[in-house]
Design a protein around this motif. Structure first.
Motif, short mmCIF file in Angstrom:
data_model
loop_
_atom_site.label_atom_id
_atom_site.label_comp_id
_atom_site.label_asym_id
_atom_site.label_seq_id
_atom_site.Cartn_x
_atom_site.Cartn_y
_atom_site.Cartn_z
N TRP A 120 -110.82 56.56 9.65
CA TRP A 120 -110.69 55.44 8.35
C TRP A 120 -111.93 54.60 8.22
CZ3 TRP A 120 -111.44 50.65 6.93
CH2 TRP A 120 -111.10 50.06 5.64
N HIS A 142 -115.13 55.06 5.60
CA HIS A 142 -115.80 53.86 4.84
C HIS A 142 -117.47 53.71 5.19
CE1 HIS A 142 -115.69 49.93 3.32
NE2 HIS A 142 -116.04 49.32 4.32
N GLU A 143 -117.67 53.83 6.27
CA GLU A 143 -118.92 53.67 6.62
C GLU A 143 -120.15 54.86 6.00
OE1 GLU A 143 -119.14 53.30 10.84
OE2 GLU A 143 -117.99 51.78 10.77
N GLU A 153 -119.33 55.90 3.12
CA GLU A 153 -119.51 55.34 1.58
C GLU A 153 -120.38 54.09 1.53
OE1 GLU A 153 -115.77 54.57 -1.57
OE2 GLU A 153 -115.92 53.67 0.34
N LEU A 161 -117.63 47.19 -2.81
CA LEU A 161 -117.66 48.05 -1.59
C LEU A 161 -118.34 47.26 -0.37
CD1 LEU A 161 -118.69 51.52 -2.77
CD2 LEU A 161 -116.40 50.61 -1.74
N ARG A 215 -115.66 44.39 0.57
CA ARG A 215 -114.67 44.86 1.43
C ARG A 215 -115.28 45.24 2.81
NH1 ARG A 215 -112.16 50.60 -0.09
NH2 ARG A 215 -114.10 51.41 0.94
N PHE A 216 -116.38 45.85 3.07
CA PHE A 216 -117.20 46.21 4.13
C PHE A 216 -117.21 44.99 4.81
CE2 PHE A 216 -120.89 46.34 6.91
CZ PHE A 216 -120.50 47.53 7.75
#
Length: 101
Positions: free
Chosen positions: A61, A65-66, A68, A89, A92-93
């Motif tokens: 996961w 995410h990374e 993206e 984003l 969220r990161f």
């Protein structure tokens, strides 16, 4: 080496932005308040074996995410404007990074 054994607590998508053309950087030892005087590959630092477990669910996961977020870091470094979605984003990161460290 088993797949995804090295699980980074500092994402590689951040580390690679501080490397030279050979993907190396000068590490900083926090406890000694000292920069190491030789360059090292970023992939060999800021990780722990199986930090997020051997089942790789969390690691996968984080990796997705990374992938993206990495292009957005490149935009920031080139001082380009971000869209509202890209800003979301990044937020969220930051939250995920705070939780994982």
């Amino acid at each position: 080496m088993p797949p995804q054994k090295k699980q980074h607590y500092v994402p590689q998508c951040i580390l690679r932005n501080f490397t030279n053309n050979q993907n190396q950087f000068y590490p900083f030892q926090v406890l000694k308040n000292k920069i190491i005087d030789r360059m090292v590959p970023y992939k060999d630092h800021c990780y722990t074996d199986y930090l997020y477990g051997k089942d790789r669910i969390w690691e996968n996961w984080l990796g997705d995410h990374e992938k993206e977020i990495a292009p957005i870091f490149r935009l920031i470094l080139t001082e380009k404007d971000l869209t509202n979605e890209q800003e979301l984003l990044i937020k969220r990161f930051i939250l995920v990074q705070y939780m994982r460290t």
